[in-house]
Design a protein around this motif. Structure first.
Motif, PDB file in Angstrom:
ATOM      1  N   GLU A   1      35.510 -10.616  -0.865  1.00 46.15           N
ATOM      2  CA  GLU A   1      35.282  -9.276  -1.402  1.00 46.15           C
ATOM      3  C   GLU A   1      35.461  -9.271  -2.916  1.00 46.15           C
ATOM      4  O   GLU A   1      34.690  -8.660  -3.645  1.00 46.15           O
ATOM      5  N   ALA A   2      36.479  -9.950  -3.408  1.00 45.56           N
ATOM      6  CA  ALA A   2      36.740 -10.012  -4.848  1.00 45.56           C
ATOM      7  C   ALA A   2      35.585 -10.696  -5.575  1.00 45.56           C
ATOM      8  O   ALA A   2      35.228 -10.319  -6.686  1.00 45.56           O
TER       9      ALA A   2
ATOM     10  N   LYS B   1      32.429  -8.205  -6.066  1.00 42.88           N
ATOM     11  CA  LYS B   1      32.619  -6.899  -6.690  1.00 42.88           C
ATOM     12  C   LYS B   1      31.511  -6.629  -7.696  1.00 42.88           C
ATOM     13  O   LYS B   1      31.229  -7.447  -8.558  1.00 42.88           O
TER      14      LYS B   1
ATOM     15  N   ARG C   1      32.946  -5.557 -11.593  1.00 41.03           N
ATOM     16  CA  ARG C   1      33.751  -6.529 -12.341  1.00 41.03           C
ATOM     17  C   ARG C   1      32.986  -7.020 -13.571  1.00 41.03           C
ATOM     18  O   ARG C   1      31.815  -7.359 -13.486  1.00 41.03           O
TER      19      ARG C   1
ATOM     20  N   TYR D   1      30.638   3.492 -11.121  1.00 38.49           N
ATOM     21  CA  TYR D   1      31.528   3.104 -10.031  1.00 38.49           C
ATOM     22  C   TYR D   1      32.885   3.814 -10.015  1.00 38.49           C
ATOM     23  O   TYR D   1      33.712   3.520  -9.165  1.00 38.49           O
TER      24      TYR D   1
ATOM     25  N   GLU E   1      36.742  -3.341 -13.281  1.00 42.55           N
ATOM     26  CA  GLU E   1      37.718  -4.417 -13.334  1.00 42.55           C
ATOM     27  C   GLU E   1      37.304  -5.382 -14.442  1.00 42.55           C
ATOM     28  O   GLU E   1      36.221  -5.962 -14.398  1.00 42.55           O
TER      29      GLU E   1
END
Length: 131
Positions: free
Chosen positions: A16-17, A20, A23, A47, A51
């Protein structure tokens, strides 16, 4: 069995990371500072949070981007993670690098501030066209 399900959960979190969409991986050599500031503004519009991630020498750049957004009232700090990662370098082999990830959310006044900036830009463009 518990260990196996925990490992699967960790793999899912890692995947999942990696996927993203909000990001931004910041580099201190590829793009100018305000490229990242403007990109982060667009991501916040789209969004609700962004990140920012950086390794090594780019950490100063990512912190500066976050501080610009916060000081201009556009973002609020949600989380900060620091870690150490190992990178394979062609000349030096495996090297240790510091990593930072900063999650910023939209501030309460984000939409108002962005609208004001757009109005100022439109006024400036109108003035340029008339001269």
């Amino acid at each position: 069995m518990e260990e196996m399900s925990e490992g699967v959960a960790n793999i899912k979190l890692y995947e999942e990371a990696q996927n993203k969409k909000n990001r931004i991986q910041v580099s201190n050599t590829k793009k100018p500072l305000f490229f990242y500031v403007n990109l982060a503004k667009r991501y916040l519009q789209q969004y609700e949070e962004v990140e920012l991630s950086a390794l090594g020498m780019a950490i100063a750049t990512v912190v500066t981007v976050a501080e610009i957004l916060k000081n201009n009232g556009l973002a609020v700090e949600k989380k900060i993670w620091t870690s150490t990662v190992y990178i394979r370098d062609e000349t030096r082999g495996r090297v240790q690098k510091a990593k930072v990830e900063i999650v910023l959310g939209k501030s309460a006044q984000f939409n108002e501030l962005m609208e004001a900036v757009l109005n100022e830009e439109n006024v400036a463009e109108d003035g340029d066209e008339q001269t």
